[in-house]
Design a protein around this motif. Structure first.
Motif, PDB file in Angstrom:
ATOM      1  N   ARG A  79      -5.280   2.378  -4.055  1.00  0.00           N
ATOM      2  CA  ARG A  79      -6.230   1.281  -3.854  1.00  0.00           C
ATOM      3  C   ARG A  79      -6.137   0.272  -5.007  1.00  0.00           C
ATOM      4  O   ARG A  79      -6.222  -0.938  -4.797  1.00  0.00           O
ATOM      5  N   PHE A  80      -5.990   0.762  -6.216  1.00  0.00           N
ATOM      6  CA  PHE A  80      -5.845  -0.081  -7.405  1.00  0.00           C
ATOM      7  C   PHE A  80      -4.610  -0.975  -7.263  1.00  0.00           C
ATOM      8  O   PHE A  80      -4.659  -2.183  -7.541  1.00  0.00           O
ATOM      9  N   LYS A  81      -3.515  -0.394  -6.809  1.00  0.00           N
ATOM     10  CA  LYS A  81      -2.285  -1.165  -6.617  1.00  0.00           C
ATOM     11  C   LYS A  81      -2.476  -2.245  -5.553  1.00  0.00           C
ATOM     12  O   LYS A  81      -1.971  -3.363  -5.680  1.00  0.00           O
ATOM     13  N   GLN A  82      -3.215  -1.900  -4.483  1.00  0.00           N
ATOM     14  CA  GLN A  82      -3.497  -2.884  -3.447  1.00  0.00           C
ATOM     15  C   GLN A  82      -4.294  -4.053  -4.024  1.00  0.00           C
ATOM     16  O   GLN A  82      -4.002  -5.215  -3.761  1.00  0.00           O
ATOM     17  N   GLY A  83      -5.320  -3.733  -4.802  1.00  0.00           N
ATOM     18  CA  GLY A  83      -6.142  -4.781  -5.406  1.00  0.00           C
ATOM     19  C   GLY A  83      -5.331  -5.664  -6.333  1.00  0.00           C
ATOM     20  O   GLY A  83      -5.425  -6.901  -6.276  1.00  0.00           O
ATOM     21  N   PHE A  84      -4.520  -5.062  -7.189  1.00  0.00           N
ATOM     22  CA  PHE A  84      -3.679  -5.811  -8.123  1.00  0.00           C
ATOM     23  C   PHE A  84      -2.741  -6.760  -7.373  1.00  0.00           C
ATOM     24  O   PHE A  84      -2.468  -7.880  -7.824  1.00  0.00           O
ATOM     25  N   GLY A  85      -2.278  -6.326  -6.205  1.00  0.00           N
ATOM     26  CA  GLY A  85      -1.349  -7.133  -5.422  1.00  0.00           C
ATOM     27  C   GLY A  85      -1.918  -8.437  -4.913  1.00  0.00           C
ATOM     28  O   GLY A  85      -1.178  -9.301  -4.428  1.00  0.00           O
ATOM     29  N   ARG A  86      -3.263  -8.635  -5.024  1.00  0.00           N
ATOM     30  CA  ARG A  86      -3.855  -9.902  -4.568  1.00  0.00           C
ATOM     31  C   ARG A  86      -3.513 -11.049  -5.514  1.00  0.00           C
ATOM     32  O   ARG A  86      -3.585 -12.207  -5.117  1.00  0.00           O
ATOM     33  N   LEU A  87      -3.156 -10.760  -6.765  1.00  0.00           N
ATOM     34  CA  LEU A  87      -3.104 -11.811  -7.788  1.00  0.00           C
ATOM     35  C   LEU A  87      -1.833 -12.652  -7.712  1.00  0.00           C
ATOM     36  O   LEU A  87      -1.900 -13.880  -7.750  1.00  0.00           O
TER      37      LEU A  87
END
Length: 920
Positions: free
Chosen positions: A863-871
């Protein structure tokens, strides 16, 4: 045509009543005989300060209006301008209400003007548009809109929009115009005369008639689908790979050859050829979609083996169909067919829609939806509801007119959209579907996809969640209540009454039989309300500590272990309700036998059969969830703490889907590709392999790194002055993070996405931040607080250069908007007391495993990786990544998160120092 005055206003705010807010700019465009005849525009002195946010939005400042006339000075001219005219505006009620209020305050009686809202007209004539905002519609019609949110520019664009919409009306066939006229009394705009004008023009001769398939008084787009069965050429995949980059470059000048994309293409092709399974993690920017579509199409063409492409989101399906497939049709050296298939309820049933059109209707959303569909049927090839932008209440109508399991109507035959979609699947080289349908299809009698042996699962990190949901069950008290409402009683004008009246027309309705059914339905309504009331009391009793705040109550129950007077009363009530439902179902079935013997097929009889089937499914699910012993899953109930007695939902899901996926999905396929940007944890695929039941299939695994230079594009910031949530109250913690978010927003000075794991914390933080006067120039949006869907909120966010979007759940992925800053408030651990998580943790613990390390942590990392991928979404993007959770550096597991993303500079200091670094 008549005289139309198109008006737009800029104001100090939204409160017209009582003169709280005032007009700062007014513009009017007069249209006569289909042409712009006159333009009027002026600033107005509102006699009050203009709020900074309004000035930021409109560009109108106090000094610009100080010497402008007062509204009362121009009021006589406005009254004269509007005499004997239609009042036209975009969101007409806003402008008309403001104008009426100002005229009254100036001592003038507002003229009696028929009104036309270009939003409503656009909704009817552009039913598939993503947005009905003026700026978006201007882009659609390629109108010059130089100064959005300025009255002169907006009025001119609205006038041009109105003229374009009139052209759209003129292009409609006569039969559609006549149907719209029949609905027009239910519109908010006064469209009868406008529609009459076009109807009269076409009464003698309709030049558009030949363009459409007109059947039973409904015009449809002609079916132009044809299968391409061209000659086969021997073209090898390896030969094509060498020329692919050049072919793509010709079609897309900005295309850059990427080594990772070529590696992934080769891996997919070899996996299909060698009948093996493969896990591929492909970072952002690798061109993942083309990297599996090209080899999948080559394999399908060479071996005449169709490939199923399954995605989680509608957005990715649309991207594949609207962007990738047309591109590949241009560059691939052979013809191919692509088909999209969804669940039946996505497709319109024309027989049901025809019946719905003939009904009297007073519900605005229902009438508007019918109008939209009439125009949409002239355009759609698929009949898929996802193409439509329905009004909020339109879904209720769709539930009545969507396709069902009954045989297609003889009156509409080959025009049935669902049957057409199935037909296309049989001739397709690639079949595009969604995870939900794919997993639902595993145990379904009417299985469309079970025979296909080659599958690509994109967005594969969702598979465990989606399959668990699809293989589970749920009983919604609200949906059951809505079903009873649709059936109705003899005292309401619903299905039961209409069925009786229809049978009575044929002289074989038994009033006594229907009175018995009527009595039984009233008893069922009473008994179900009693059961739902007890379920809600039981849930509150078990979760007393959760009842503060407007949150969702959750309780995991076990039939074998539950005790107490209230639980016994619940099981007795469920048993009584099941018995009553069996009785009324038997009575219904007796009527169905009579209908089949004595009556021709009718829509009301078909709807009646659908309802019988749904009622039986509800009864069976209720018995299974509340009365049958459970041995193969976890059961729980949820309700809104401040919801109604019908807000309770009962769920059952499997604790572990690995064996079911292994047996029912993977074992029946020759090759499956699982791909996503987030499949690894701690550098390995072990978590996914074990969770999804892939161990026995020995999949190969590949990580394709992103081509972006993250080290130069991102700075990671960890403030050391964020309090530990365990050492302070939640109120103090929220105050602290709200202050940090506000300071970060001012420094970032652009679009900022703030991700939460708790809606309650999001709501509290948003309430504080939106009151911060230092952020007046920012648009501040929050999931759940602002109206509209996720897609609409994302579009609103994109419109502002300075904006803050607070999101949770779905906003952790799928947002593809340039950001200057991403803030992650908490590390994204699932609540450990969620029923499925708790059950899985208990099962792991029973086998001697550490549930935190083997379940909670891997899920949070993904989930953390998914969130980071928004940037970072392109090579040009740059941004700040703030993590307000000190656990990322103070715990033994924090490094699992930082090592899961590309190497980037990490700064851990007080916020003030971090902002100084960011600014340097």
């Amino acid at each position: 045509m008549n005289r139309y005055v198109v008006v737009d206003l800029e104001t100090t705010g939204n409160a017209a009543k009582g003169g709280v807010d005032k007009i700062t700019e007014l513009a009017a465009v007069v249209i006569e005989n289909g042409e712009v005849h006159e333009i009027f525009s002026t600033f107005l002195n509102p006699e009050k300060p203009i709020p900074p946010f309004i000035s930021e939005l409109t560009g109108i400042h106090d000094e610009m209006v100080q010497r402008a006339p007062l509204f009362r000075d121009i009021a006589p001219m406005i009254v004269e301008l509007l005499e004997n005219s239609y009042f036209v505006a975009h969101n007409v009620h806003f402008d008309w209400n403001f104008l009426q209020e100002e005229l009254k305050n100036a001592g003038y009686m507002p003229p009696s003007c028929p009104a036309i809202d270009t939003v409503e007209l656009a909704r009817i004539l552009l039913p598939t548009s993503d947005s009905y905002k003026l700026g978006d519609l201007a882009k659609y019609f390629e109108l010059n809109h130089e100064k959005p949110h300025r009255a002169d520019s907006d009025a001119m664009v609205t006038a041009e929009l109105f003229l374009n919409l009139c052209d759209k009306l003129n292009d409609l066939p006569l039969i559609t115009l006549q149907s719209l006229y029949q609905l027009s009394k239910g519109f908010k705009s006064d469209l009868e005369e406008l529609l009459s004008f076009y109807i009269l023009n076409k009464a003698e001769h309709d030049p558009t008639k030949q363009q459409y398939d007109i059947h039973r008084s409904i015009a449809l787009r002609k079916n132009t689908y044809a299968v391409n069965l061209g000659e086969k050429d021997n073209i090898s995949f390896s030969m094509f790979s060498k020329t692919m980059a050049a072919r793509l470059k010709r079609e897309m000048p900005m295309f850059e050859e990427r080594e990772g994309q070529s590696m992934m293409m080769q891996e997919v092709y070899e996996a299909f050829t060698n009948a093996r399974f493969s896990l591929i993690e492909a970072g952002t920017g690798t061109g993942k979609t083309l990297a599996y579509l090209i080899p999948a199409l080559f394999y399908a063409y060479e071996k005449e083996q169709p490939v199923v492409i399954s995605t989680q989101t509608v957005q990715l399906q649309q991207q594949i169909l609207e962007k990738e497939i047309p591109l590949l049709k241009r560059i691939l050296p052979f013809p191919f067919e692509a088909a999209l298939i969804k669940g039946r309820k996505h497709y319109i049933c024309l027989h049901k829609f025809e019946h719905a059109l003939s009904e009297e209707d007073t519900n605005y959303d229902s009438i508007l939806t019918k109008a939209e569909i009439l125009v949409w049927l002239l355009q759609t090839e698929t009949g898929d509801v996802d193409e439509l932008n329905l009004p909020s209440g339109g879904r209720l109508l769709w539930e009545r007119i969507c396709s069902d399991a009954n045989m297609p109507s003889k009156q509409w035959g080959t025009r049935c959209f669902y049957q057409r979609a199935k037909h296309r699947v049989y001739f397709a080289d690639i079949i595009i579907t969604n995870h939900a349908l794919l997993f639902h299809d595993l145990n379904h009698e009417e299985s469309l996809l079970s025979s296909y042996e080659y599958v690509v699962l994109d967005e594969a990190h969702h598979i465990e969640e989606v399959s668990s949901h699809a293989l589970g069950e749920q009983f919604s008290c609200l949906h059951f209540q809505l079903l009873l409402s649709r059936i109705g009683t003899l005292e309401t004008n619903d299905v039961l009454t209409k069925l009786y009246e229809t049978m009575d027309q044929y002289h074989f309705a038994s009033l006594s039989a229907f009175k018995q059914i009527n009595k039984a339905l009233k008893e069922i309504k009473f008994e179900s309300d009693e059961l739902f009331r007890m379920l809600r009391s039981f849930l509150f009793d078990r979760q007393k500590h959760q009842t503060e705040g407007n949150i969702r109550l959750v309780y995991r129950y076990d039939i074998q272990k539950e005790r107490g007077k209230l639980w016994r009363a619940i099981t007795e009530a469920a048993d009584r309700l099941s018995y009553s439902l069996r009785g009324v179902l038997q009575q219904f079935q007796e009527q169905e036998v009579i209908i089949e013997k004595r009556m021709k097929t009718s829509v009301i009889a078909e709807e009646f059969r659908d309802l019988i089937q749904s009622l039986e499914e509800f009864r069976s699910t209720l018995v299974h969830l509340l009365l049958d012993e459970q041995s193969d899953g976890v059961t729980w109930m949820e309700a809104e703490a401040k919801g109604t007695l019908h807000s309770t939902v009962i769920y059952k899901q499997p604790i572990d889907v690995s064996e079911m996926l292994a047996d029912q999905l993977f074992a029946k396929r020759k090759s499956v590709i699982l791909t996503s940007a987030t499949l690894t944890v701690n550098g390995t695929f072990d978590y996914m392999i074990e969770t999804l039941g892939l161990s026995d299939f020995h999949p190969s695994a590949m990580s394709v790194p992103s081509p972006f230079s993250y080290e130069q594009q991102v700075q990671m910031m960890i403030p050391t002055d964020v309090p530990n949530i365990k050492h302070v109250s939640q109120e103090e913690y929220v105050q602290a993070i709200a202050a940090q978010i506000s300071a970060i927003a001012k420094a970032a000075n652009g679009r900022m996405l703030v991700l939460f794991t708790s809606y309650e914390m999001l709501r509290q933080t948003y309430a504080i931040v939106k009151e911060n006067e230092a952020l007046q120039e920012f648009a501040i949006l929050a999931q759940g607080a602002n109206s509209g869907s996720r897609v609409r909120m994302t579009k609103n966010f994109q419109q502002f250069e300075k904006a803050i979007l607070f999101g949770t759940n779905s906003f952790w992925e799928g947002i593809d908007i340039p950001l200057s800053c991403l803030v992650m408030v908490r590390l994204p651990f699932m609540p450990p007391d969620h029923p499925v998580m708790a059950a899985r943790a208990a099962k792991l613990k029973a086998t001697g495993k550490n549930a935190f390390l083997t379940l909670s942590l891997p899920q949070a990392v993904i989930r953390f990786k998914q969130g980071f991928g928004r940037l970072i979404r392109t090579k040009e993007d740059k941004g700040l990544f703030f993590v307000l959770d000190r656990r990322i550096t103070t715990t033994f597991y924090g490094s699992k998160f930082t090592s899961s993303i590309p190497e980037i500079p990490v700064y851990e200091k007080p916020l003030e120092q971090l902002l100084a670094i960011a600014d340097s």
